[in-house]
Design an enzyme around this catalytic site. Structure first.
Site, PDB file in Angstrom:
ATOM      1  N   ASP A 197       0.844  -1.191   0.000  1.00  0.00           N
ATOM      2  CA  ASP A 197       0.000   0.000   0.000  1.00  0.00           C
ATOM      3  C   ASP A 197       0.882   1.246   0.000  1.00  0.00           C
ATOM      4  OD1 ASP A 197      -3.027   0.784   0.550  1.00  0.00           O
ATOM      5  OD2 ASP A 197      -1.748   2.173   1.683  1.00  0.00           O
TER       6      ASP A 197
ATOM      7  N   GLU B 299      -4.991   2.202  -4.009  1.00  0.00           N
ATOM      8  CA  GLU B 299      -3.527   2.266  -4.013  1.00  0.00           C
ATOM      9  C   GLU B 299      -2.901   0.990  -3.448  1.00  0.00           C
ATOM     10  OE1 GLU B 299      -4.793   4.320  -0.106  1.00  0.00           O
ATOM     11  OE2 GLU B 299      -5.581   3.957  -2.110  1.00  0.00           O
TER      12      GLU B 299
END
Length: 374
Positions: free
Chosen positions: A248, A291
């Protein structure tokens, strides 16, 4: 005497009629023989067409281009066992013609007969070339050095209006199989090949698009789950291991809020590019959502995957400092889990990786967590 003459005249008339009738019978026999041959020829052609129709159903149910090429050549070989058959395709860079499939009763090296697209008249003109003998038509110059080749035919292959290759047949006998009917059959078959290739490419493209993230070009979440399921089944069957990592981007919301979503998209694209350079071809990098990215590493224990992930983190961070982005010094966090030690099903394995990713975020970001003891 008159009676004798009358009988003689009658005999001559009968003999004349007999000869005439015999001539008619002979003519009828010839016509019958001709009709029998014509019926047999049409019967043979009908059987060939039925074979082609039956076998083309197979081609249209094949999902691989190479399998279509192989099937097409094998079908033609059954119809024309005395011919050498080659199927050639233009390379991606259009610099040469590559033999995709070939068969036939000859010692001629099919690879040596390869030419470039600019040399192949069928590809250049988009028209079929039929040479019943060396003295008729324009004989393929790559075959002129082979004295045993005396007849040749080359049919361009079209897919969605574009020429992608050619179907080439040659034989050691003149006029061996190049009558108008057989040329028509080969042309028809070449069209079927082109249609089946076009259909296969459209289906494969649609499948690829359904499994691809359009922004980064990476596989998407759906594709990742398919690969995970396959990897899980393989590992269970053979007693193997594999690792997964959830990655992430740290403070990605800040990037979007500060520089806009276009800059955020550029960060995601950069991460995808770095991943392609850092991970093995056997590894799968997928955009898992927003993301977050998932890395699947077959036959990799967690300690080895930690080294790979840390190298990736460092490379990505360095790339964000190169001036390619408005934002800079962007880092990532990761959580790593290994099958079967950290989970023997996908849900448990991903939940473990996710909890370790959360732990990496909570403990300061820009790090990878790979065990519960960290």
């Amino acid at each position: 005497m008159k009676i004798y003459e009358s009988f003689n005249e009658m005999l001559e008339r009968v003999t004349t009629r007999e000869k005439h009738l015999l001539s008619q019978v002979e003519e009828l026999n010839k016509k019958e023989t001709h009709l029998r041959h014509a019926i047999q020829r049409e019967k043979t052609r009908g059987e060939q067409l039925r074979k082609i129709l039956a076998l083309t159903d197979i081609i249209f149910n094949i999902g691989s281009e190479q399998e279509i090429y192989n099937a097409a050549v094998n079908i033609l070989h059954k119809l024309y066992p005395n011919a050498v058959i080659r199927l050639l395709c233009v390379s991606n860079r259009r610099t040469k013609m590559e033999v995709k499939a070939a068969c036939g009763p000859t010692n001629i090296n099919a690879e040596r007969c390869c030419i470039t697209p600019t040399e192949c008249l069928a590809v250049k003109t988009g028209k079929s070339l039929v040479n019943p003998s060396r003295s008729q038509g324009i004989f393929c110059h790559r075959l002129t050095s082979y004295a045993e080749v005396r007849s040749h035919i080359c049919i361009p292959l079209f897919s969605e209006g574009n020429i992608f290759g050619c179907l080439s047949l040659f034989a050691e006998q003149e006029n061996s199989f190049f009558d108008a009917y057989k040329v028509e059959i080969i042309n028809l078959f070449a069209n079927l090949i082109g249609i089946s290739i076009a259909n296969t490419r459209l289906v494969n493209m649609a499948q690829k698009e359904s499994f691809t993230d359009h922004l980064t070009g990476l596989p998407n979440r759906r594709y990742a789950f398919n690969v995970l399921q396959q990897e899980l089944e393989r590992a269970k069957r053979y007693g193997g291991v594999f690792s997964v990592a959830l990655i992430d981007i740290d403070k990605f919301k800040v990037v979007n809020d500060t520089y806009g979503h276009d800059e955020g998209d550029r960060v995601l694209v950069l991460l995808a590019d770095v991943a392609r350079r850092c991970f093995r071809k056997s590894d799968v990098t997928a955009r898992f959502g927003g993301e977050e990215f998932l890395i699947i590493m077959p036959e990799t224990i967690v300690e080895a995957s930690l080294q790979v992930i840390n190298r990736f983190r460092a490379t990505f961070n360095e790339a964000t400092l190169s001036g390619m982005l408005k934002a800079s010094n962007i880092t990532v966090s990761a959580g790593i889990a290994q099958y079967p030690a950290d989970g023997q099903d996908l849900a448990t394995l991903l939940k473990t990786a996710d909890s370790r990713l959360y732990k990496a975020k909570e403990s300061g970001r820009n790090r990878a967590v790979w065990s519960n003891e960290q």
